[in-house]
Design a protein around this motif. Structure first.
Motif, PDB file in Angstrom:
ATOM      1  N   GLU A 119      -3.071   9.474  12.280  1.00  0.00           N
ATOM      2  CA  GLU A 119      -2.235   9.229  11.105  1.00  0.00           C
ATOM      3  C   GLU A 119      -3.100   8.630  10.003  1.00  0.00           C
ATOM      4  OE1 GLU A 119       1.613   6.599  10.397  1.00  0.00           O
ATOM      5  OE2 GLU A 119       1.909   8.144  11.925  1.00  0.00           O
ATOM      6  N   LYS A 121      -2.849   7.483   6.080  1.00  0.00           N
ATOM      7  CA  LYS A 121      -1.919   7.182   4.980  1.00  0.00           C
ATOM      8  C   LYS A 121      -0.531   7.744   5.283  1.00  0.00           C
ATOM      9  CE  LYS A 121      -5.330   6.647   1.402  1.00  0.00           C
ATOM     10  NZ  LYS A 121      -6.106   7.293   0.374  1.00  0.00           N
ATOM     11  N   LYS A 123       0.376  10.174   7.130  1.00  0.00           N
ATOM     12  CA  LYS A 123       0.516  11.617   7.390  1.00  0.00           C
ATOM     13  C   LYS A 123      -0.298  11.999   8.626  1.00  0.00           C
ATOM     14  CE  LYS A 123       0.809  13.158   2.607  1.00  0.00           C
ATOM     15  NZ  LYS A 123      -0.013  13.732   1.564  1.00  0.00           N
TER      16      LYS A 123
END
Ligand code: FES
Length: 185
Positions: A119, A121, A123
């Motif tokens: 992951e 930031k 995303k």
């Protein structure tokens, strides 16, 4: 017993000696003062001339050629002379600095046995490589994002261009770019 009378020194002679002494000291002090004045003037002159000469720092050029686009296959290629990686994925070419953002050691790239999803930031991002710093153990994901160790920020990404002269890739390390940057070449 008869007393002997010593010849007395003439008064005028002793005055001459005193005058010579005083004038000698005066001329010495005058020379000393003149010397100090000249030294001061010379110092100021040197400082003035020095101020006219620009300070030149001989740093390596910030934009340089690294080869033709077709020299870089999919994946990461380390360019030792410039301490950076040229990467190629389905979207194009990019350049990531290999200079650790902690204290400037050169990071090493580690190809993962299989892609990993992390992951970044918020995303999910699939990574195939990691960078590790041998000096104090900082770790970066394949996109340069720091995730462990003392590194304070991600590895720099540099702008890539194609030279109009000979078609070589030009890395401009004075122009950091976002991690989404790709050059289609
Ligand atoms: S220089 Fe890389 S972790 Fe310190």
């Amino acid at each position: 017993m008869k007393s002997m009378k010593l010849p007395s020194v003439p008064k005028a002679e002793s005055n001459v000696t005193a005058t010579v002494d005083v004038s000698g000291r005066r001329s010495f002090l005058r020379s000393l003062g003149l010397g100090a004045l000249l030294a001061g003037l010379a110092g100021q002159l040197i400082a003035m001339v020095r101020a006219l000469v620009p300070n030149v720092l001989y740093e390596p050029p910030r934009a340089f050629k690294v080869g033709l686009p077709q020299d870089f296959a999919e994946g990461m290629t380390y360019v030792e002379d410039h301490r950076l990686f040229i990467g190629r994925d389905q979207r194009g070419l990019f350049a990531i600095s290999a200079i650790c953002t902690h204290l400037g050691c050169t990071v090493k790239m580690l190809n993962l046995n299989q892609p990993r999803t992390v992951e970044i930031k918020g995303k999910p991002v699939q990574i195939q490589q990691e960078f590790q710093c041998p000096c104090h153990g900082s770790k970066y994901y394949g996109d340069g994002t720091n995730y462990a160790g003392p590194a304070p920020r991600p590895l720099d990404w540099y702008r890539l261009e194609v030279s109009p002269d000979d078609g070589q890739l030009v890395v401009n390390s004075s122009q950091p770019v976002h991690h989404d940057f790709r050059l289609n070449a």
